[in-house]
Scaffold this active site. Structure first.
Site, PDB file in Angstrom:
ATOM      1  N   SER A 145      34.847   1.405  79.926  1.00 32.19           N
ATOM      2  CA  SER A 145      34.902   2.167  81.182  1.00 32.19           C
ATOM      3  C   SER A 145      35.189   3.627  80.902  1.00 32.19           C
ATOM      4  CB  SER A 145      36.022   1.597  82.055  1.00 32.19           C
ATOM      5  OG  SER A 145      36.279   2.453  83.142  1.00 32.19           O
ATOM      6  N   TYR A 159      44.669  -0.466  82.887  1.00 29.92           N
ATOM      7  CA  TYR A 159      43.257  -0.809  82.635  1.00 29.92           C
ATOM      8  C   TYR A 159      42.608   0.238  81.741  1.00 29.92           C
ATOM      9  CZ  TYR A 159      38.280  -1.351  83.952  1.00 29.92           C
ATOM     10  OH  TYR A 159      36.910  -1.488  83.947  1.00 29.92           O
TER      11      TYR A 159
HETATM   12  P1  NAP Z   1      33.183  -8.463  88.354  1.00 33.35           P
HETATM   13  O1  NAP Z   1      32.002  -8.340  89.258  1.00 33.35           O
HETATM   14  O2  NAP Z   1      34.551  -8.581  88.943  1.00 33.35           O
HETATM   15  O3  NAP Z   1      32.905  -9.692  87.357  1.00 33.35           O
HETATM   16  C1  NAP Z   1      33.847 -10.016  86.385  1.00 33.35           C
HETATM   17  C2  NAP Z   1      33.343 -11.212  85.615  1.00 33.35           C
HETATM   18  O4  NAP Z   1      34.304 -11.487  84.568  1.00 33.35           O
HETATM   19  C3  NAP Z   1      33.241 -12.472  86.453  1.00 33.35           C
HETATM   20  O5  NAP Z   1      32.019 -13.117  86.138  1.00 33.35           O
HETATM   21  C4  NAP Z   1      34.435 -13.311  86.013  1.00 33.35           C
HETATM   22  O6  NAP Z   1      34.193 -14.720  86.048  1.00 33.35           O
HETATM   23  C5  NAP Z   1      34.572 -12.867  84.578  1.00 33.35           C
HETATM   24  N1  NAP Z   1      35.907 -13.115  84.010  1.00 33.35           N
HETATM   25  C6  NAP Z   1      37.106 -12.593  84.383  1.00 33.35           C
HETATM   26  N2  NAP Z   1      38.092 -13.078  83.608  1.00 33.35           N
HETATM   27  C7  NAP Z   1      37.496 -13.907  82.702  1.00 33.35           C
HETATM   28  C8  NAP Z   1      37.979 -14.704  81.647  1.00 33.35           C
HETATM   29  N3  NAP Z   1      39.298 -14.753  81.348  1.00 33.35           N
HETATM   30  N4  NAP Z   1      37.095 -15.451  80.934  1.00 33.35           N
HETATM   31  C9  NAP Z   1      35.771 -15.425  81.227  1.00 33.35           C
HETATM   32  N5  NAP Z   1      35.250 -14.675  82.215  1.00 33.35           N
HETATM   33  C10 NAP Z   1      36.114 -13.936  82.957  1.00 33.35           C
HETATM   34  O7  NAP Z   1      33.281  -7.223  87.360  1.00 33.35           O
HETATM   35  P2  NAP Z   1      32.220  -6.135  86.835  1.00 33.35           P
HETATM   36  O8  NAP Z   1      32.440  -4.898  87.608  1.00 33.35           O
HETATM   37  O9  NAP Z   1      30.871  -6.713  86.717  1.00 33.35           O
HETATM   38  O10 NAP Z   1      32.853  -5.887  85.401  1.00 33.35           O
HETATM   39  C11 NAP Z   1      32.214  -6.252  84.181  1.00 33.35           C
HETATM   40  C12 NAP Z   1      32.791  -5.382  83.082  1.00 33.35           C
HETATM   41  O11 NAP Z   1      32.487  -4.009  83.388  1.00 33.35           O
HETATM   42  C13 NAP Z   1      34.305  -5.452  82.961  1.00 33.35           C
HETATM   43  O12 NAP Z   1      34.678  -5.429  81.605  1.00 33.35           O
HETATM   44  C14 NAP Z   1      34.783  -4.192  83.659  1.00 33.35           C
HETATM   45  O13 NAP Z   1      36.034  -3.754  83.187  1.00 33.35           O
HETATM   46  C15 NAP Z   1      33.658  -3.229  83.277  1.00 33.35           C
HETATM   47  N6  NAP Z   1      33.563  -2.047  84.150  1.00 33.35           N
HETATM   48  C16 NAP Z   1      33.202  -2.145  85.467  1.00 33.35           C
HETATM   49  C17 NAP Z   1      33.133  -1.003  86.247  1.00 33.35           C
HETATM   50  C18 NAP Z   1      32.724  -1.034  87.696  1.00 33.35           C
HETATM   51  O14 NAP Z   1      32.804   0.021  88.372  1.00 33.35           O
HETATM   52  N7  NAP Z   1      32.280  -2.161  88.214  1.00 33.35           N
HETATM   53  C19 NAP Z   1      33.457   0.241  85.695  1.00 33.35           C
HETATM   54  C20 NAP Z   1      33.832   0.299  84.366  1.00 33.35           C
HETATM   55  C21 NAP Z   1      33.868  -0.842  83.587  1.00 33.35           C
HETATM   56  P3  NAP Z   1      34.148 -15.583  87.438  1.00 33.35           P
HETATM   57  O15 NAP Z   1      32.872 -15.162  88.115  1.00 33.35           O
HETATM   58  O16 NAP Z   1      34.133 -16.993  86.985  1.00 33.35           O
HETATM   59  O17 NAP Z   1      35.362 -15.189  88.215  1.00 33.35           O
END
Ligand code: NAP
Length: 250
Positions: A145, A159
């Protein structure tokens, strides 16, 4: 014709992981769609991929737990074949708030899922894919991020610190395995339209901050997926140890 290479994406039932699973399958990967709790969402991703003519399987595991990671990699090998790609995408934001108000359990969980899990999955991957261990090589992409650079003061310092640790890991591991057929890179996402903002306790944050970006909008998961799938591909054969911002100009 050689069988499709096998890719494990952690947290691939929703958000960036789900978009990456669909894009990778379209690019010819066979995808293990990991999830922790939302079985229906992971199942829907697998159905989409299969309907489009691709190959995928949903696999439950909490990737912060060593025994579950070991079982997950065993299952991938048994049901799909030798793993050639890993996306350490699973992440949790913890709750928005100032550092002095942070609960120890939230701090611990933030590091467990964003950092510890990436170490565990990368270890399992290197043991199988490194040419040093008789493997055929491969590629890892860590999902970081832009918070690692801003520090996210007043909101998500825990985070941001976890993602900074992930980026140090990215660089160190890339150097460690650079001559063993494995490339290791990261994407640093900006504000992306997923459920993670609501999970952090402020769904409105996305729209509030989006206009502060040079491109004046939030990104879509599919835009991050493109970068991840490129970093996994042979087209990025001389790219390792980098962090590619996918952040609309930040
Ligand atoms: P999201 O929509 O909340 O999805 C998170 C995913 O992670 C879900 O599929 C969840 O599984 C899974 N998960 C959480 N804990 C887990 C565990 N212990 N073991 C296995 N799976 C787990 O999040 P996202 O925004 O797509 O984020 C994906 C990545 O991008 C993350 O690393 C996040 O930090 C990074 N990121 C996101 C943003 C943003 O603005 N969205 C910005 C910077 C970085 P379930 O579906 O089963 O709950």
């Amino acid at each position: 014709m050689s069988p499709p290479p096998i890719l494990l994406i952690t947290g691939a039932g929703r958000g960036i992981g789900a978009a990456t699973a669909r894009r990778a399958a379209a690019a010819g990967w066979q995808v293990a769609v990991n999830y922790v709790a939302n079985e229906a969402a992971a199942g829907a991703v697998v159905e989409d991929i299969r309907r489009a003519g691709g190959h995928a399987a949903a696999m439950q595991a909490d990737v912060s737990q060593p025994e579950q990671v070991a079982a997950l990699f065993d299952r991938v090998a048994r049901e799909l074949g030798p793993v050639a790609g890993l996306v350490n995408n699973a992440g949790v934001p913890g709750r928005i708030g100032r550092v002095e108000a942070l609960e120890p359990a939230v701090l611990r969980r933030t590091f467990e899922v964003n950092v510890y899990a990436a170490f565990l999955c990368a270890q399992a991957f290197v043991r199988r894919a490194s040419t040093k261990h008789g493997g055929a090589g491969g590629a890892i992409v860590n999902v970081s991020s832009m918070a690692s650079r801003t520090g996210s003061p007043g909101e998500l310092v825990h985070y941001a610190a976890a993602k900074a640790a992930l980026e140090a890991f990215n660089y160190g591991l890339a150097s460690e395995v650079a001559t063993e057929g494995i490339r290791v890179n990261a994407v640093a996402c900006g504000l992306i339209e997923t459920d993670i903002h609501a999970e952090a306790g402020d769904a409105g944050r996305l729209q509030r901050y989006a206009t502060r970006m040079p491109m004046q909008r939030a990104g879509r998961p599919e835009e991050v997926a493109e970068a991840i799938v490129w970093l996994l591909s042979g087209a990025a054969s001389y790219v390792t140890g980098t962090v590619l911002p996918v952040a609309g100009g930040r």
